[in-house]
Design an enzyme around this catalytic site. Structure first.
Site, mmCIF file in Angstrom:
data_model
loop_
_atom_site.group_PDB
_atom_site.id
_atom_site.type_symbol
_atom_site.label_atom_id
_atom_site.label_comp_id
_atom_site.label_asym_id
_atom_site.label_seq_id
_atom_site.Cartn_x
_atom_site.Cartn_y
_atom_site.Cartn_z
ATOM 1 N N GLY A 154 0.748 -1.370 0.036
ATOM 2 C CA GLY A 154 0.061 -0.036 -0.159
ATOM 3 C C GLY A 154 0.751 1.326 -0.091
ATOM 4 C CB SER A 210 -1.724 -3.526 1.019
ATOM 5 O OG SER A 210 -0.597 -4.291 1.778
ATOM 6 C CB ALA A 211 -1.159 -9.115 -0.731
ATOM 7 C CB CYS A 242 2.187 2.788 10.333
ATOM 8 S SG CYS A 242 1.610 1.394 9.520
HETATM 9 N N1 PLP Z 1 -3.033 2.543 3.655
HETATM 10 C C1 PLP Z 1 -3.972 2.371 4.636
HETATM 11 C C2 PLP Z 1 -5.214 2.741 4.604
HETATM 12 C C3 PLP Z 1 -3.447 1.035 5.396
HETATM 13 O O1 PLP Z 1 -4.140 0.851 6.484
HETATM 14 C C4 PLP Z 1 -1.945 0.939 5.338
HETATM 15 C C5 PLP Z 1 -1.604 -0.225 6.220
HETATM 16 O O2 PLP Z 1 -1.661 0.125 7.483
HETATM 17 C C6 PLP Z 1 -1.315 1.195 4.322
HETATM 18 C C7 PLP Z 1 -1.909 2.100 3.522
HETATM 19 C C8 PLP Z 1 -0.001 0.747 3.973
HETATM 20 O O3 PLP Z 1 -0.161 -0.473 3.438
HETATM 21 P P1 PLP Z 1 1.556 -1.222 3.464
HETATM 22 O O4 PLP Z 1 1.546 -1.737 5.000
HETATM 23 O O5 PLP Z 1 1.263 -2.585 2.520
HETATM 24 O O6 PLP Z 1 2.419 -0.491 2.998
#
Ligand code: PLP
Length: 387
Positions: free
Chosen positions: A75, A207-208, A333
């Site tokens: 993502g 995102s998988a 995050c």
């Molecule tokens: N966007 C959203 C809404 C998300 O919840 C997340 C993951 O927490 C991401 C983007 C980031 O995805 P990735 O962990 O695959 O980089």
């Protein structure tokens, strides 16, 4: 059962457990089928076929053309790529987004604002995180009258509150005003059947690992009439749009995970939505002080609960963890407090716990979680009284 190592896992918005069938689909590409898809010998041709079959499978599940899907590392990369290419290649010179986007969007936008002086407008939000549609319409109208070409980047569903955005309505407005629309669909692709062609957005991120696939793989959907330039330069993989040897096992696993999630959608959705409803009702009855942040128009899998902040609730998340229950305070995050809750005015008076459920959760686990919450809060209350 979701009790791996006797843990109750209620943090599925952060990541999900890999489906066993997905692992089985991936195994050959982690063992015997190790050819580089760009090699012309038979081992390479074998993995090239696997990658292209996965692309076709995902494209068909989302009703888009295979060549509109670019495989990425997830993502975050998809969001970065979408924003960069809109500014660099699609003529956008202004960004409209919201303050409750994931940091993969927000920090990227802030970077282009600081480095390139790109103007940014943030949409007005209601308390539940939904968009004030009139103010969004006026903003788009105004920017377009000023001769700006806007990139609108708004997520399909928020990862902390679960609140949805009406992407079809946003798409039609973007069309009217000649804006490019990107939606971070990381929390919805693999959870809701979506026809990306008819939703009308120009770009969508997925995102998988959010739908029982592997980590480190995702895709960006880019409408076939648009031609992005790469975020990562190197070899000619992904038709030159994204260099680097393909994550073959990850891509195959992602396609299988998406296939399984849509195949079992009706039953899984009913099961998870039932657990969420059960948990929400119980919490409201037994913890009258708490309020549910998650509105009616929200993810069926996510329940965000606000407890009034006091000595009893302050360490709640940690205490749940000590008792084997994995939940979260918001995005995994965003260490150092939630920018989403802060934006929605919830930080100081409340302790927010996000419970996010999956097909592996059971009613017994929800019961055990509620019982544990009762124990912790009651015990703390008694301690406070005696002190
Ligand atoms: N966007 C959203 C809404 C998300 O919840 C997340 C993951 O927490 C991401 C983007 C980031 O995805 P990735 O962990 O695959 O980089």
């Amino acid at each position: 059962m979701n009790k791996v190592n006797e843990h109750i896992y209620l943090d599925n918005a952060a990541t999900t457990r890999l489906d066993e069938d997905v692992l089985q689909a991936m195994m050959p590409y982690l063992t015997s089928h190790y050819g580089n898809p760009s090699s012309i010998h038979h081992l390479g041709r074998e993995t090239r076929i696997a990658v292209e079959e996965a692309r076709k499978k995902i494209a068909s599940l989302l009703s888009v053309k295979p060549n509109s899907l670019l495989f990425t590392s997830g993502g975050t990369e998809s969001n970065n790529m979408a924003i960069r290419t809109a500014l660099k290649d699609f003529g956008c010179d202004h960004i409209i987004t919201s303050k409750i986007e994931h940091h993969a969007v927000l920090h990227t936008v802030e970077y282009y604002e600081a480095e390139l002086g790109i103007g940014v407008s943030y949409v007005k939000l209601y308390e539940d995180g939904s968009i004030d549609q009139n103010s969004f319409r006026r903003l788009l109208e105004m920017k377009s009258a000023q001769g700006k070409k806007c990139l609108v980047s708004l997520m399909h569903a928020n990862n902390e509150t679960g609140q949805f955005t009406e992407i079809r309505w946003i798409s039609s407005l973007c069309k009217k005003y000649g804006a490019i629309f990107h939606s971070d669909c990381v929390q919805t692709i693999g959870h809701y059947p979506l026809n990306l062609s008819s939703e009308g957005m120009h770009m969508a991120s997925a995102s998988a690992h959010k739908f029982h696939g592997p980590k480190g793989v995702g895709f960006l959907y880019v409408h076939e009439d648009l031609h992005p330039s790469p975020l990562i330069y190197g070899g000619g993989q992904e038709r030159g749009y994204r260099a680097g040897t393909e994550n073959v096992a990850g891509i195959v696993g992602m396609a299988e995970a998406l296939h399984l999630s849509y195949k079992n959608y009706a039953a899984d959705q009913q099961h998870i939505a039932g657990l969420k409803q059960y948990m929400a009702t119980f919490l409201k009855t037994h913890f009258p002080d708490c309020s549910i942040n998650t509105g009616r128009f929200s993810l069926y899998s996510l329940l965000s609960v606000a407890f009034p902040k006091n000595e009893a609730t302050e360490m709640l998340l940690m205490e749940l963890d000590q008792k084997g229950i994995c939940a979260s305070g918001g995005s995994a995050c965003s260490g150092g407090g939630s920018h989403v809750m802060k934006e929605l005015g919830r930080t100081d008076q409340y302790v927010t716990i996000r419970f996010s459920l999956s097909k592996y959760n059971t009613k017994e686990e929800v019961d055990q979680t509620i019982e544990t919450l009762q124990q912790i809060l009651l015990q703390e209350k008694n301690l406070l009284k005696t002190n």
